[in-house]
Design a protein around this motif. Structure first.
Motif, PDB file in Angstrom:
ATOM      1  N   GLY A   8       0.806  -1.204   0.000  1.00 17.42           N
ATOM      2  CA  GLY A   8       0.000   0.000   0.000  1.00 17.42           C
ATOM      3  C   GLY A   8       0.840   1.255   0.000  1.00 17.42           C
ATOM      4  N   PHE A   9       2.141   1.140   0.297  1.00 20.65           N
ATOM      5  CA  PHE A   9       3.037   2.287   0.318  1.00 20.65           C
ATOM      6  C   PHE A   9       4.346   1.939  -0.379  1.00 20.65           C
ATOM      7  N   VAL A  10       4.927   2.923  -1.042  1.00 25.69           N
ATOM      8  CA  VAL A  10       6.236   2.764  -1.665  1.00 25.69           C
ATOM      9  C   VAL A  10       7.102   3.949  -1.255  1.00 25.69           C
ATOM     10  N   VAL A  11       8.407   3.800  -1.449  1.00 24.55           N
ATOM     11  CA  VAL A  11       9.328   4.887  -1.145  1.00 24.55           C
ATOM     12  C   VAL A  11       8.925   6.133  -1.930  1.00 24.55           C
ATOM     13  N   GLY A  12       8.845   7.246  -1.239  1.00 31.26           N
ATOM     14  CA  GLY A  12       8.443   8.500  -1.859  1.00 31.26           C
ATOM     15  C   GLY A  12       7.022   8.912  -1.549  1.00 31.26           C
ATOM     16  N   ASP A  13       6.211   7.982  -1.017  1.00 31.25           N
ATOM     17  CA  ASP A  13       4.831   8.328  -0.666  1.00 31.25           C
ATOM     18  C   ASP A  13       4.789   9.296   0.522  1.00 31.25           C
ATOM     19  N   HIS A  14       3.890  10.256   0.457  1.00 29.42           N
ATOM     20  CA  HIS A  14       3.649  11.170   1.579  1.00 29.42           C
ATOM     21  C   HIS A  14       2.560  10.557   2.459  1.00 29.42           C
ATOM     22  N   VAL A  15       2.847  10.418   3.743  1.00 26.59           N
ATOM     23  CA  VAL A  15       1.943   9.704   4.650  1.00 26.59           C
ATOM     24  C   VAL A  15       1.731  10.490   5.937  1.00 26.59           C
ATOM     25  N   ARG A  16       0.675  10.104   6.663  1.00 30.96           N
ATOM     26  CA  ARG A  16       0.430  10.605   8.009  1.00 30.96           C
ATOM     27  C   ARG A  16       0.117   9.425   8.913  1.00 30.96           C
ATOM     28  N   VAL A  17       0.406   9.599  10.206  1.00 28.41           N
ATOM     29  CA  VAL A  17       0.115   8.570  11.198  1.00 28.41           C
ATOM     30  C   VAL A  17      -1.333   8.707  11.651  1.00 28.41           C
ATOM     31  N   LYS A  18      -2.011   7.565  11.770  1.00 27.71           N
ATOM     32  CA  LYS A  18      -3.408   7.577  12.194  1.00 27.71           C
ATOM     33  C   LYS A  18      -3.540   8.073  13.636  1.00 27.71           C
ATOM     34  N   SER A  19      -4.670   8.663  13.928  1.00 29.85           N
ATOM     35  CA  SER A  19      -4.965   9.126  15.280  1.00 29.85           C
ATOM     36  C   SER A  19      -4.968   7.952  16.253  1.00 29.85           C
ATOM     37  N   GLY A  20      -4.398   8.155  17.435  1.00 34.75           N
ATOM     38  CA  GLY A  20      -4.391   7.122  18.466  1.00 34.75           C
ATOM     39  C   GLY A  20      -3.145   6.266  18.491  1.00 34.75           C
ATOM     40  N   VAL A  21      -2.284   6.381  17.486  1.00 35.97           N
ATOM     41  CA  VAL A  21      -1.066   5.590  17.430  1.00 35.97           C
ATOM     42  C   VAL A  21      -0.011   6.206  18.344  1.00 35.97           C
ATOM     43  N   THR A  22       0.700   5.373  19.088  1.00 33.42           N
ATOM     44  CA  THR A  22       1.776   5.851  19.949  1.00 33.42           C
ATOM     45  C   THR A  22       3.118   5.306  19.475  1.00 33.42           C
ATOM     46  N   ASP A  23       4.184   5.946  19.915  1.00 31.44           N
ATOM     47  CA  ASP A  23       5.537   5.519  19.572  1.00 31.44           C
ATOM     48  C   ASP A  23       5.790   4.147  20.181  1.00 31.44           C
ATOM     49  N   PHE A  24       6.297   3.196  19.368  1.00 31.38           N
ATOM     50  CA  PHE A  24       6.504   1.834  19.857  1.00 31.38           C
ATOM     51  C   PHE A  24       7.631   1.780  20.882  1.00 31.38           C
ATOM     52  N   ASP A  25       8.567   2.721  20.805  1.00 26.36           N
ATOM     53  CA  ASP A  25       9.663   2.774  21.778  1.00 26.36           C
ATOM     54  C   ASP A  25       9.267   3.508  23.048  1.00 26.36           C
ATOM     55  N   TYR A  26       8.378   4.498  22.923  1.00 29.12           N
ATOM     56  CA  TYR A  26       7.974   5.332  24.060  1.00 29.12           C
ATOM     57  C   TYR A  26       6.448   5.442  24.062  1.00 29.12           C
ATOM     58  N   ALA A  27       5.817   4.575  24.827  1.00 24.84           N
ATOM     59  CA  ALA A  27       4.362   4.469  24.765  1.00 24.84           C
ATOM     60  C   ALA A  27       3.634   5.722  25.249  1.00 24.84           C
ATOM     61  N   ASP A  28       4.337   6.626  25.955  1.00 21.32           N
ATOM     62  CA  ASP A  28       3.685   7.850  26.425  1.00 21.32           C
ATOM     63  C   ASP A  28       3.728   8.963  25.381  1.00 21.32           C
ATOM     64  N   MET A  29       4.252   8.658  24.175  1.00 26.96           N
ATOM     65  CA  MET A  29       4.375   9.679  23.128  1.00 26.96           C
ATOM     66  C   MET A  29       3.436   9.373  21.975  1.00 26.96           C
ATOM     67  N   PRO A  30       2.353  10.158  21.808  1.00 31.24           N
ATOM     68  CA  PRO A  30       1.433   9.948  20.688  1.00 31.24           C
ATOM     69  C   PRO A  30       2.044  10.436  19.378  1.00 31.24           C
ATOM     70  N   LEU A  31       1.763   9.716  18.293  1.00 32.50           N
ATOM     71  CA  LEU A  31       2.275  10.082  16.975  1.00 32.50           C
ATOM     72  C   LEU A  31       1.163  10.447  15.998  1.00 32.50           C
ATOM     73  N   GLY A  32      -0.077  10.443  16.467  1.00 30.29           N
ATOM     74  CA  GLY A  32      -1.195  10.744  15.595  1.00 30.29           C
ATOM     75  C   GLY A  32      -1.055  12.087  14.904  1.00 30.29           C
ATOM     76  N   GLY A  33      -1.176  12.107  13.576  1.00 32.10           N
ATOM     77  CA  GLY A  33      -1.089  13.337  12.810  1.00 32.10           C
ATOM     78  C   GLY A  33       0.293  13.670  12.293  1.00 32.10           C
ATOM     79  N   TRP A  34       1.327  12.963  12.774  1.00 32.87           N
ATOM     80  CA  TRP A  34       2.675  13.227  12.288  1.00 32.87           C
ATOM     81  C   TRP A  34       2.738  12.899  10.799  1.00 32.87           C
ATOM     82  N   ALA A  35       3.427  13.725  10.024  1.00 26.60           N
ATOM     83  CA  ALA A  35       3.459  13.568   8.569  1.00 26.60           C
ATOM     84  C   ALA A  35       4.888  13.530   8.058  1.00 26.60           C
ATOM     85  N   GLY A  36       5.075  12.785   6.973  1.00 21.26           N
ATOM     86  CA  GLY A  36       6.405  12.692   6.386  1.00 21.26           C
ATOM     87  C   GLY A  36       6.404  11.895   5.098  1.00 21.26           C
TER      88      GLY A  36
END
Length: 227
Positions: A8-36
């Motif tokens: 569903g994704f290839v290198v070069g795709d512009h994406v955003r993180v879904k709401s409610g997702v947290t950092d797998f390394d730091y569970a207290d850090m939400p990533l929802g809305g982050w784009a790249g």
């Protein structure tokens, strides 16, 4: 079959993180809305995308998160994200979920690297060992002494029993040391509404308030970085 059809994704795709997702390394850090932009894709038991955050996202990253990543040798400007936790970026202004006020408070004065060194009895300048039968055995004894079982956990990774999204579990105990493998690491027995089954310990995520959080988070970090 091309990569886009598989993931569903290839290198070069512009994406955003879904709401409610947290950092797998730091569970207290939400990533929802982050784009790249996707800069790498890996397939296996689950599909992971390496996302390089765009300038707007980087500008709003909390300072405590930057410092935490730097202390642990992690580049805060990019992150491996489960493809199921991403959407194609629809454009527009960046909206980022904010951590709560308790996020970023240190669980101890030691850094994660210092705590991992102590597991292996290493000095201040010694690098943590690679994951192998011997180092897994050493970490197994540490976890056996410090984990309080049973305890609740969530699994965010795919397996034969999990197809998508978080799933609540209870970790009953660690399996015998002889069950440790280089690819799966230390195994545990878990229980959910469907019964009991085995799962690699590094695939679990705990609530930051859980007493076992730091112990397990350190192990996951070591297994991921030195495996």
């Amino acid at each position: 079959m091309d990569q886009s059809h598989q993931t569903g994704f290839v290198v070069g795709d512009h994406v955003r993180v879904k709401s409610g997702v947290t950092d797998f390394d730091y569970a207290d850090m939400p990533l929802g809305g982050w784009a790249g932009v996707v800069t790498g894709v890996e397939t296996g038991s689950c599909t992971m995308c390496l996302v390089q955050w765009n300038q707007s996202t980087v500008a709003f990253i909390a300072e405590f998160y930057r410092k935490r990543c730097e202390e642990d040798g992690i580049d805060f400007r990019e992150k491996w994200i489960d493809a199921d936790d991403l959407i194609h970026d629809p454009g527009g202004s960046v909206w980022m979920q904010q951590p709560d006020k308790a996020a970023g408070q240190p669980a101890s004065k030691q850094s994660r690297t210092e705590r991992i060194r102590q597991v292996f009895g290493l000095g201040d300048s010694d690098p943590p060992p690679r994951v192998d039968e011997g180092s897994l055995g050493t970490y197994y004894e540490h976890l056996l002494a410090h984990l309080r079982v049973p305890f609740p956990a969530v699994c965010w990774q795919e397996s034969q029993r999990i197809t998508k999204g978080p799933r609540g579990l209870v970790v009953l105990h660690l399996l015998d040391k002889s069950a440790c493998r280089g690819t799966d690491g230390i195994l545990c027995e878990v229980q959910d509404e469907e019964g009991r089954w085995r799962l690699p310990l590094h695939k679990l995520q705990l609530d930051p308030a859980e007493p076992n959080y730091q112990v397990l988070d350190d192990y996951r970090s070591w297994f991921s970085e030195c495996g």
